[in-house]
Motif scaffolding. Structure first.
Motif, PDB file in Angstrom:
ATOM      1  N   TYR A 207      -2.592 -38.379 -11.876  1.00  0.00           N
ATOM      2  CA  TYR A 207      -1.795 -37.971 -13.025  1.00  0.00           C
ATOM      3  C   TYR A 207      -2.025 -38.965 -14.160  1.00  0.00           C
ATOM      4  CZ  TYR A 207       0.765 -35.229  -9.548  1.00  0.00           C
ATOM      5  OH  TYR A 207       1.095 -34.357  -8.536  1.00  0.00           O
ATOM      6  N   LEU A 214       4.106 -36.942 -17.447  1.00  0.00           N
ATOM      7  CA  LEU A 214       3.018 -36.973 -16.474  1.00  0.00           C
ATOM      8  C   LEU A 214       2.333 -35.623 -16.439  1.00  0.00           C
ATOM      9  CD1 LEU A 214       4.337 -38.753 -13.231  1.00  0.00           C
ATOM     10  CD2 LEU A 214       2.550 -39.573 -14.763  1.00  0.00           C
ATOM     11  N   ARG A 215       0.981 -35.650 -16.407  1.00  0.00           N
ATOM     12  CA  ARG A 215       0.245 -34.402 -16.227  1.00  0.00           C
ATOM     13  C   ARG A 215      -0.932 -34.664 -15.316  1.00  0.00           C
ATOM     14  NH1 ARG A 215      -4.421 -34.012 -19.432  1.00  0.00           N
ATOM     15  NH2 ARG A 215      -4.734 -35.780 -20.830  1.00  0.00           N
ATOM     16  N   GLU A 216      -1.246 -33.688 -14.460  1.00  0.00           N
ATOM     17  CA  GLU A 216      -2.370 -33.837 -13.549  1.00  0.00           C
ATOM     18  C   GLU A 216      -3.675 -33.787 -14.333  1.00  0.00           C
ATOM     19  OE1 GLU A 216      -4.188 -31.771  -9.501  1.00  0.00           O
ATOM     20  OE2 GLU A 216      -2.147 -31.267 -10.171  1.00  0.00           O
TER      21      GLU A 216
END
Length: 442
Positions: A207, A214-216
């Motif tokens: 992430y 948060l982002r993958e």
């Protein structure tokens, strides 16, 4: 199935408008990346139960709500955190003594403690350093010693904040693979904060922490260190333990220009010869890299060139009135003031400039190195490791040095800042400055 870690709408302290959401299964290996100052270390402290969330239900670790003082203490006992700067966690100056302290503190009997200590010293290539002083070993060895002091406790949750930032890429891959393999056998949950794609590509999922969210991400396209073309080795060799000096920008200056020359220079510690009969020259308008493996003597070489230590044998010659700016591997070692602006202003004021002039110089250089203006009045202790590194570089440049020497310049910096640092070096050489860095061999 209830997740082992559940983060819900976490608003982190000092990260404006952040809203973190994350679920992690037991035994999962998770990577978290992000730019300098994005809040990674702060997030690590929440995961370890060191910081209390603002409301209930935001941070659950194995069913424990860290809003509760009692639950937070339980999380602290079941987790271990290895931070980027190992000195923050050091208790004893002796390597072996410091490694076993946590295990002793958790009540493990003496025989098991010593057995585990011996195992981790061997596993992380520290046996030859077991009786050494913490401050006498390299930064990479300090990081591994801190990691051993965490692993020896066999924590359920292992949180690693840039644990191998002082290592070269080949070493990093081996250590991380070994660490992850051991974690899977124990069903240990591991959260690794890193900017290095060689680390992140080994995790189950990665992430990015950006803008408080948060982002993958897919890290396969991430770059890390800038590539330097036209490298010419002018001293040493490329063997794993060897030290080499490489010139990657050739200023084309003549022999009479400002320079630093090492003639038959030797140096060692405790009768162990580190630098042996070195002969090399650093010239104005050029950029050089001192490369080598762990404990090979890169920092020692750099300090000899700077005049911070004297050789056992041989001589170091510098042109008359040569000005040198030096940035330590741990930038805190060079700070003399507590706030950013005050520290960068210190050099010019010591050199005779008035406060107003020194402030103007400091602000110009801080802008030049790319440190966000919102950080200029902050206390140095509140900055990330990478941000403190930029302050150290700004302080050295503010001295208007002929030679800028930086130990491990890219440690702690995200990929954009790495590129920016490389651009800074190129610009300074065009002005006739000489850049000398000590770097782990890629």
């Amino acid at each position: 199935m209830v997740p082992y870690i559940r983060i819900s709408q976490l608003n982190m302290a000092n990260v404006d408008k952040s809203e973190i959401n994350l679920t992690v299964s037991k035994g999962e290996i998770v990577g978290i990346t992000g730019r300098n100052g994005s809040g990674k270390t702060t997030f690590a402290r929440y995961l370890a139960g060191e910081i209390r969330p603002e409301t209930m239900g935001m941070v659950h670790i194995n069913g424990l709500d860290t809003y509760s003082q009692l639950d937070r203490e339980k999380v602290q006992r079941m987790s271990a955190v290895a931070y980027q700067s190992p000195r923050e966690a050091m208790v004893f100056d002796n390597i072996s003594r410091d490694i076993i302290f946590g295990s002793e503190n958790h009540g493990l009997d003496a025989e098991k403690t010593l057995k585990r200590g011996s195992f981790y010293l061997k596993k992380y290539n520290l046996r030859s350093r077991k009786n050494a002083s913490y401050y006498s070993v390299s930064a990479s060895e300090q990081q591994r010693a801190m990691l051993c002091s965490m692993l020896i406790m066999h924590p359920e949750l292992l949180i690693l904040d840039e644990p191998f930032s002082m290592h070269g890429s080949p070493d990093v891959t081996g250590y991380v693979k070994s660490l992850i393999a051991a974690a899977r056998k124990k069903e240990q949950t591991v959260i690794i904060f890193s900017k290095n794609p060689d680390v992140l590509k080994l995790t189950d999922v990665t992430y990015e922490l950006s803008g408080g969210f948060l982002r993958e991400v897919d890290i396969s396209s991430f770059d890390y260190l800038p590539k330097q073309e036209g490298v010419k080795t002018i001293y040493g060799d490329k063997t794993p333990k060897g030290v080499a000096v490489e010139r990657y920008i050739d200023g084309g200056r003549g022999k009479n220009d400002i320079g630093i020359s090492l003639h038959n220079v030797s140096f060692g510690y405790n009768e162990n010869l580190i630098i042996d009969r070195v002969n090399t020259r650093f010239e104005a308008g050029s950029a050089y890299r001192i490369t080598g493996g762990q404990g090979s003597g890169k920092t020692t070489f750099l300090m000899l060139a700077a005049g911070l230590i004297r050789p056992y044998e041989g001589e170091v010659f510098r042109s008359e009135n040569t000005r040198i700016g030096y940035v330590y591997e741990y930038p805190d070692d060079g700070f003399v003031e507590s706030t950013v602006l005050d520290d960068v202003m210190f050099g010019p004021m010591k050199g005779g400039f008035g406060k107003s002039e020194a402030r103007g110089m400091a602000e110009a250089v801080l802008g030049f190195v790319g440190l966000d203006k919102s950080l200029w009045t902050r206390r140095l202790s509140t900055l990330s490791f990478g941000e403190r590194k930029l302050v150290g570089v700004a302080g050295a440049i503010c001295l208007n040095p002929d030679f800028l020497l930086i130990d491990n310049p890219y440690a702690g910096l995200d990929r954009d800042y790495c590129k920016h640092m490389s651009d800074i070096f190129e610009g300074l050489t065009r002005e006739g400055k000489c850049i000398i860095t000590a770097e782990n061999r890629a």
